[in-house]
Scaffold this motif. Structure first.
Motif, mmCIF file in Angstrom:
data_model
loop_
_atom_site.group_PDB
_atom_site.id
_atom_site.type_symbol
_atom_site.label_atom_id
_atom_site.label_comp_id
_atom_site.label_asym_id
_atom_site.label_seq_id
_atom_site.Cartn_x
_atom_site.Cartn_y
_atom_site.Cartn_z
ATOM 1 N N HIS A 123 -1.113 36.281 -12.505
ATOM 2 C CA HIS A 123 -2.253 36.683 -13.412
ATOM 3 C C HIS A 123 -2.729 35.519 -14.200
ATOM 4 N N LEU A 124 -2.908 34.430 -13.537
ATOM 5 C CA LEU A 124 -3.696 33.196 -14.054
ATOM 6 C C LEU A 124 -4.997 32.944 -13.111
ATOM 7 N N PRO A 125 -6.128 32.837 -13.879
ATOM 8 C CA PRO A 125 -7.352 32.527 -13.281
ATOM 9 C C PRO A 125 -7.679 31.149 -12.827
ATOM 10 N N VAL A 126 -7.001 30.669 -12.014
ATOM 11 C CA VAL A 126 -7.095 29.269 -11.611
ATOM 12 C C VAL A 126 -7.144 29.071 -9.947
ATOM 13 N N VAL A 127 -7.671 28.128 -9.629
ATOM 14 C CA VAL A 127 -7.820 27.681 -8.377
ATOM 15 C C VAL A 127 -6.617 26.620 -8.065
ATOM 16 N N SER A 128 -5.839 27.004 -7.106
ATOM 17 C CA SER A 128 -4.697 26.238 -6.665
ATOM 18 C C SER A 128 -4.681 25.583 -5.244
ATOM 19 N N GLU A 129 -3.863 24.566 -5.229
ATOM 20 C CA GLU A 129 -3.708 24.054 -4.010
ATOM 21 C C GLU A 129 -2.203 23.736 -3.799
ATOM 22 N N THR A 130 -1.344 23.485 -2.956
ATOM 23 C CA THR A 130 -0.202 23.193 -2.829
ATOM 24 C C THR A 130 -0.048 21.741 -2.432
ATOM 25 N N ALA A 131 1.009 20.983 -2.249
ATOM 26 C CA ALA A 131 1.172 19.754 -2.283
ATOM 27 C C ALA A 131 2.246 19.419 -1.335
ATOM 28 N N LEU A 132 2.746 18.096 -1.156
ATOM 29 C CA LEU A 132 4.208 17.648 -0.789
ATOM 30 C C LEU A 132 5.396 18.630 -1.606
ATOM 31 N N GLU A 133 6.569 18.658 -1.142
ATOM 32 C CA GLU A 133 7.710 19.239 -1.705
ATOM 33 C C GLU A 133 8.035 18.383 -2.939
ATOM 34 N N TYR B 229 -10.263 20.257 2.279
ATOM 35 C CA TYR B 229 -10.576 21.562 2.172
ATOM 36 C C TYR B 229 -9.126 22.410 1.856
ATOM 37 N N PRO B 230 -8.352 21.450 0.733
ATOM 38 C CA PRO B 230 -7.032 22.157 0.596
ATOM 39 C C PRO B 230 -7.133 23.547 0.095
ATOM 40 N N ARG B 231 -7.880 24.068 -0.740
ATOM 41 C CA ARG B 231 -7.997 25.325 -1.128
ATOM 42 C C ARG B 231 -8.335 26.559 -0.378
ATOM 43 N N ILE B 232 -9.050 26.021 0.823
ATOM 44 C CA ILE B 232 -9.200 26.991 1.880
ATOM 45 C C ILE B 232 -8.274 27.217 2.697
ATOM 46 N N TYR B 233 -7.104 26.104 2.725
ATOM 47 C CA TYR B 233 -5.961 26.419 3.597
ATOM 48 C C TYR B 233 -4.989 27.428 2.759
ATOM 49 N N GLU B 234 -5.205 27.089 1.288
ATOM 50 C CA GLU B 234 -4.380 27.777 0.448
ATOM 51 C C GLU B 234 -4.453 29.163 0.653
ATOM 52 N N ILE B 235 -5.541 29.780 0.686
ATOM 53 C CA ILE B 235 -5.794 31.131 0.922
ATOM 54 C C ILE B 235 -5.362 31.850 1.841
ATOM 55 N N GLU B 236 -5.130 31.057 2.914
ATOM 56 C CA GLU B 236 -4.791 31.268 4.390
ATOM 57 C C GLU B 236 -3.155 31.301 4.389
ATOM 58 N N GLY B 237 -2.669 30.876 3.369
ATOM 59 C CA GLY B 237 -1.250 30.598 3.226
ATOM 60 C C GLY B 237 -0.343 29.482 4.021
ATOM 61 N N MET B 238 -1.270 28.478 4.087
ATOM 62 C CA MET B 238 -0.712 27.264 4.809
ATOM 63 C C MET B 238 -0.550 26.146 3.831
ATOM 64 N N ASN B 239 0.442 25.128 4.051
ATOM 65 C CA ASN B 239 0.885 24.225 3.268
ATOM 66 C C ASN B 239 -0.221 23.149 3.207
ATOM 67 N N ASN B 240 -0.681 22.560 2.057
ATOM 68 C CA ASN B 240 -1.825 21.911 2.069
ATOM 69 C C ASN B 240 -1.945 20.860 0.891
ATOM 70 N N ILE B 241 -2.616 19.978 0.969
ATOM 71 C CA ILE B 241 -2.757 18.721 0.044
ATOM 72 C C ILE B 241 -4.323 18.121 0.217
ATOM 73 N N SER B 242 -4.836 17.681 -0.671
ATOM 74 C CA SER B 242 -6.156 16.908 -0.725
ATOM 75 C C SER B 242 -5.901 15.375 -0.185
ATOM 76 N N ILE B 243 -6.886 14.868 0.496
ATOM 77 C CA ILE B 243 -6.814 13.667 0.889
ATOM 78 C C ILE B 243 -6.479 12.797 0.012
ATOM 79 N N SER B 244 -7.123 13.108 -0.935
ATOM 80 C CA SER B 244 -7.342 12.067 -2.188
ATOM 81 C C SER B 244 -5.869 12.044 -3.073
ATOM 82 N N ARG B 245 -5.191 13.102 -3.009
ATOM 83 C CA ARG B 245 -3.991 12.955 -3.725
ATOM 84 C C ARG B 245 -2.819 12.645 -2.793
#
Length: 619
Positions: free
Chosen positions: A125-135, A495-511
């Protein structure tokens, strides 16, 4: 002499409602612009966005269910040919439009981000864009620049049917049917049934409608809301009671929360309401209007948060800025090319554009010269002026926008509200021509046949979608990821946010490249089966031959050892590479330049060079 009996209680009630409305409007203005600072405004948007949309849609839905124009007919009326004929035509054209390209994201990044927001609105219930990262590296979340009505409705679809990125395509399929049905009803009310059939045929022959009918964007919802405002405006002008006014104002509030510029619809509708008050010589506000100003708060809070750092949200800050009269001429030239020049990469039809724009000028001139004849005893046409006014205001607004070029595939959709006028006015002209002479039906049929021939050719190629190679690149990357369903892999990319909507672990290169020690920890403890790094680069020709250079934004320090798995090129001067991370040596790490998406604070302002590098990574 007749005595007019005035109900003092009714008069006092009206005054009380007006005073309370002014108070609620003043309070909402204070909450929007003066009380919270930008950081608090962003937090208010995040934590109140979902409940505000829930309340808006719930109240709006109740009012719509009671609206005369929206209410379903009884069984006997429903089974009549007068109802089944248009319904059959709408169903046929909806299926036709959707199947031209089939479901898929058509505008890269924008549509995926809307799904990303809807995913978080459904789950948390939060209107945010998200991306996952390293554990052992925190998750990244930030607000998006797009209003919330579409992702909220999409989140409801996720809640009913379960989350899937494909839900966006099915939602737009349904919205396309609603759009065609609303278009039919409006044209039937301001003209006749024959014109109504012509209007949905013209809409089906405009390729951009097909593109959006099977995409993942909010354009079909935007068109539906504009037409819904038009329909309930007609109800209000014909019978300006409190129920119709409540429905109209709530529909305007909902429509304002679809696109960035959608709130402009408030201007012509307010003019319509004020004109009615002058006509009736009284101001009569229903109780529900006390809530209306507060439904605009998420929009303002969102814009205030964005205004702190417009570069991050791809707004122009150099030169003339995002909006300027100096952009009008070049934007008009691009609009001319889009509407009138045949080209595979334009999702338009010169034939539909010609008849529609000719109709706009002809009908517009008739409205000015034969006002009484056209509008006398026809309240529907008077009410439709508010919708026509919004479409023209929105077009003028887009023409002053620095990126308001309709001949670019990703921005052509900005002209969709104006295309409503093309469909409506074009259909009226075709109807007039059809009934003009005994041989006129043959001419109209020939015109539609030629238009259909051109549109079918456009549909068969769909170059207006495939021309943007970013979609093909994204699909190539996702196909690689889908071939490894049993793996617990991490994908490092731009493209971390695209991997995110497909349910795949992701992180941006810059992070990712900022934390080699944490990456080493993940490798040593086998948190992931594999870590794949996706890098983009340039292909240049020199005396030494062809050289491939990774973009600076995608470069990793010597601490990261990569093994190339796959490589492909979707243009003559760019390539994309998938590599597997095989070793990390933190002692060799050098600090990279922080890029826009690498900085946790939303108030970071990247340099112009960083922005250019960031944009080049998507070319």
């Amino acid at each position: 002499m007749k005595t007019i009996n005035r109900d003092p209680l009714t008069s006092d009630t009206r005054k009380l409602r007006l005073i309370l409305f002014v108070f609620s409007a003043a309070l909402s203005i204070g909450l929007a612009f003066f009380i919270p600072d930008p950081e608090l405004a962003e937090n208010l948007f995040i934590y109140s966005g979902y409940p505000m949309m829930f309340l808006l849609v719930a109240v709006w839905g109740v009012c719509l269910s009671q609206a005369k124009s929206i209410r379903l007919p009884n069984l006997q009326a429903f089974l009549s040919w007068r109802t089944l004929g248009p319904l059959a035509a709408v169903v046929f054209l909806t299926v036709f439009l959707y199947t031209r390209e089939g479901g898929g994201f058509k505008i890269p990044f924008d549509e995926q981000l809307l799904t990303n927001v809807s995913m978080n609105m459904d789950a948390r219930h939060l209107p945010v864009v998200s991306e996952t990262a390293l554990e052992n590296l925190s998750r990244l979340e930030m607000i998006d620049k797009r209003p919330l009505l579409y992702p909220f409705i999409l989140s409801l679809v996720h809640g009913v049917f379960g989350y899937s990125s494909s839900n966006a395509f099915y939602l737009n399929f349904v919205l396309t049917g609603v759009f065609l049905l609303l278009l039919f009803k409006i044209v039937e009310r301001i003209a006749n049934r024959q014109s109504a059939y012509f209007s949905i045929i013209l809409a089906a022959l405009m390729p951009i409608i097909s593109q959006n009918s099977s995409g993942g964007g909010f354009e079909m919802l935007n068109l539906c809301c504009i037409l819904a405002v038009s329909l309930v405006s007609m109800d209000f002008w014909s019978n300006p009671d409190q129920r119709n006014l409540s429905t109209l104002l709530l529909t305007v509030a909902a429509a304002s929360n679809v696109r960035y510029e959608s709130a402009l619809i408030v201007v012509p509708v307010a003019a319509l309401v004020f004109t009615n008050w002058i006509r009736q010589r009284k101001v009569d506000l229903p109780w529900i209007t006390l809530l209306i100003p507060f439904f605009f708060l998420p929009l303002v809070w969102q814009l205030r948060a964005i205004a702190v750092n417009p570069q991050r949200f791809q707004y122009q800050v150099d030169g003339e800025g995002s909006f300027s009269l100096s952009y009008i001429w070049s934007n008009l030239e691009s609009a001319y090319r889009f509407f009138f020049l045949p080209n595979d990469i334009y999702a338009s039809s010169p034939f539909v554009s010609f008849i529609g724009i000719a109709g706009i000028f002809l009908i517009g001139s008739l409205c000015l010269t034969r006002t009484k004849k056209i509008f006398h005893n026809n309240p529907n046409r008077v009410a439709f002026l508010a919708t026509a006014g919004y479409c023209l205001i929105q077009l003028a607004f887009i023409l002053t926008f620095f990126y308001g070029k309709l001949d670019i595939t990703i921005t052509a959709r900005l002209g969709l509200p104006f295309m409503l006028l093309i469909f409506i006015c074009g259909s009226i002209i075709l109807s007039l021509a059809f009934n003009a002479k005994s041989w006129s039906p043959l001419v109209v049929a020939l015109f539609l046949a030629v238009s259909a021939s051109y549109s079918f050719k456009q549909y068969s190629k769909a170059r207006y979608t495939s021309f943007n190679t970013t979609n093909a690149r994204i699909e190539w990357l996702l196909d690689f990821a889908r071939t490894r369903p049993a793996e617990n892999s991490l994908f490092v990319s731009g493209y971390p946010r695209i991997y995110e909507i497909e349910g795949m672990n992701n992180i941006s290169i810059s992070r990712f490249k900022l934390e080699p020690q944490k990456t080493l920890f993940s490798l040593e403890h086998k948190i992931y089966d594999h870590i794949y790094v996706i890098q983009g680069g340039k292909i240049t020709a020199s005396e030494k031959g062809v050289e491939k250079t990774v973009l600076p934004i995608h470069e990793l320090s010597p601490a990261f050892e990569l093994e190339t798995i796959r490589e492909s090129s979707f243009t003559t001067h760019n390539f994309i590479r998938i590599s597997k991370l095989v070793h990390v040596d933190p002692s060799l790490h050098t600090e990279p330049i922080a890029m826009p998406d690498a900085v946790p604070s939303q108030y970071y302002s990247p340099s112009k060079e960083e922005i250019i590098q960031y944009q080049e990574s998507f070319l």
